[in-house]
Every structure is written in C-alpha cells, then in structure tokens.
Write a protein that holds these residues in place. Sequence first.
Motif, PDB file in Angstrom:
ATOM      1  N   UNK A 110      43.643  30.760 -60.351  1.00  0.00           N
ATOM      2  CA  UNK A 110      42.115  30.531 -59.579  1.00  0.00           C
ATOM      3  C   UNK A 110      41.515  30.427 -61.323  1.00  0.00           C
ATOM      4  N   UNK A 111      40.906  29.762 -61.422  1.00  0.00           N
ATOM      5  CA  UNK A 111      40.178  29.328 -62.821  1.00  0.00           C
ATOM      6  C   UNK A 111      39.631  30.437 -63.813  1.00  0.00           C
ATOM      7  N   UNK A 112      39.642  31.454 -63.060  1.00  0.00           N
ATOM      8  CA  UNK A 112      39.484  32.881 -64.584  1.00  0.00           C
ATOM      9  C   UNK A 112      40.930  33.248 -64.265  1.00  0.00           C
ATOM     10  N   UNK A 113      41.552  33.084 -63.927  1.00  0.00           N
ATOM     11  CA  UNK A 113      43.454  33.611 -64.288  1.00  0.00           C
ATOM     12  C   UNK A 113      43.569  31.800 -65.495  1.00  0.00           C
ATOM     13  N   UNK A 114      43.624  31.134 -65.184  1.00  0.00           N
ATOM     14  CA  UNK A 114      43.499  30.275 -66.284  1.00  0.00           C
ATOM     15  C   UNK A 114      43.178  30.681 -67.122  1.00  0.00           C
ATOM     16  N   UNK A 115      41.643  30.673 -67.272  1.00  0.00           N
ATOM     17  CA  UNK A 115      41.217  30.911 -68.549  1.00  0.00           C
ATOM     18  C   UNK A 115      41.588  32.275 -68.822  1.00  0.00           C
ATOM     19  N   UNK A 116      41.881  33.122 -68.692  1.00  0.00           N
ATOM     20  CA  UNK A 116      42.186  34.566 -69.246  1.00  0.00           C
ATOM     21  C   UNK A 116      44.021  33.955 -69.711  1.00  0.00           C
TER      22      UNK A 116
ATOM     23  N   UNK B 212      32.319  40.153 -52.313  1.00  0.00           N
ATOM     24  CA  UNK B 212      33.418  40.968 -52.903  1.00  0.00           C
ATOM     25  C   UNK B 212      33.921  39.423 -52.449  1.00  0.00           C
ATOM     26  N   UNK B 213      33.322  38.427 -51.638  1.00  0.00           N
ATOM     27  CA  UNK B 213      34.858  36.727 -51.352  1.00  0.00           C
ATOM     28  C   UNK B 213      35.417  36.476 -52.854  1.00  0.00           C
ATOM     29  N   UNK B 214      34.079  36.405 -54.155  1.00  0.00           N
ATOM     30  CA  UNK B 214      34.006  35.598 -55.288  1.00  0.00           C
ATOM     31  C   UNK B 214      35.414  37.078 -55.900  1.00  0.00           C
ATOM     32  N   UNK B 215      34.806  38.528 -55.633  1.00  0.00           N
ATOM     33  CA  UNK B 215      36.254  38.948 -56.441  1.00  0.00           C
ATOM     34  C   UNK B 215      37.554  38.596 -55.509  1.00  0.00           C
ATOM     35  N   UNK B 216      37.803  38.324 -54.289  1.00  0.00           N
ATOM     36  CA  UNK B 216      38.883  37.770 -53.124  1.00  0.00           C
ATOM     37  C   UNK B 216      39.246  36.823 -53.859  1.00  0.00           C
ATOM     38  N   UNK B 217      38.354  36.099 -54.497  1.00  0.00           N
ATOM     39  CA  UNK B 217      38.842  34.001 -55.223  1.00  0.00           C
ATOM     40  C   UNK B 217      39.417  34.466 -56.123  1.00  0.00           C
ATOM     41  N   UNK B 218      38.555  35.422 -56.795  1.00  0.00           N
ATOM     42  CA  UNK B 218      39.323  35.086 -58.662  1.00  0.00           C
ATOM     43  C   UNK B 218      40.916  35.644 -58.604  1.00  0.00           C
ATOM     44  N   UNK B 219      40.713  36.521 -57.614  1.00  0.00           N
ATOM     45  CA  UNK B 219      41.776  37.816 -57.363  1.00  0.00           C
ATOM     46  C   UNK B 219      43.042  36.656 -56.715  1.00  0.00           C
ATOM     47  N   UNK B 220      42.578  35.410 -56.963  1.00  0.00           N
ATOM     48  CA  UNK B 220      44.335  34.727 -56.349  1.00  0.00           C
ATOM     49  C   UNK B 220      44.737  34.219 -56.977  1.00  0.00           C
ATOM     50  N   UNK B 221      46.500  34.245 -57.328  1.00  0.00           N
ATOM     51  CA  UNK B 221      46.863  33.375 -58.484  1.00  0.00           C
ATOM     52  C   UNK B 221      46.386  32.029 -58.539  1.00  0.00           C
TER      53      UNK B 221
END
Length: 56
Positions: A12-18, A1-10
């Motif tokens: 985040x590395x996933x946000x930048x990747x997307x 759940x913490x990983x999902x919370x981290x990814x969901x933050x503006x």
Amino acid sequence: MKLIADVDQPGSRVDKYVSLLSSVLSRKAAGIVNLQARLARFQRHLQEHEILKEAL
C-alpha cells in the motif's frame, strides 16, 4: 474500515511511505553519529591545543 483494510495491504502507499521514511531516518541517524564522532575528535584537538598552549 475499508480505508484501514486498504492501508493494511502489503504494497500500500502507506507501507511504501513508512519504508521510505525508515530509510531516510536511518541515513540521518548515521549522519548524526558521524557528526558526533567528528565533533568529539575536534573537541580532543582543542583540548590538546590548550594543554600545549599552557605548557608554553
């Protein structure tokens, strides 16, 4: 759940990747549209050439 919370933050590395992936795909799509237009012009040129060739 913490990983999902981290990814969901503006920011985040996933946000930048997307965001980067979206940009790359947009450029590729524009390139494909351009190539399709060039191919259509080439096809018309070939058809015109065949019409002229048949008339001779």
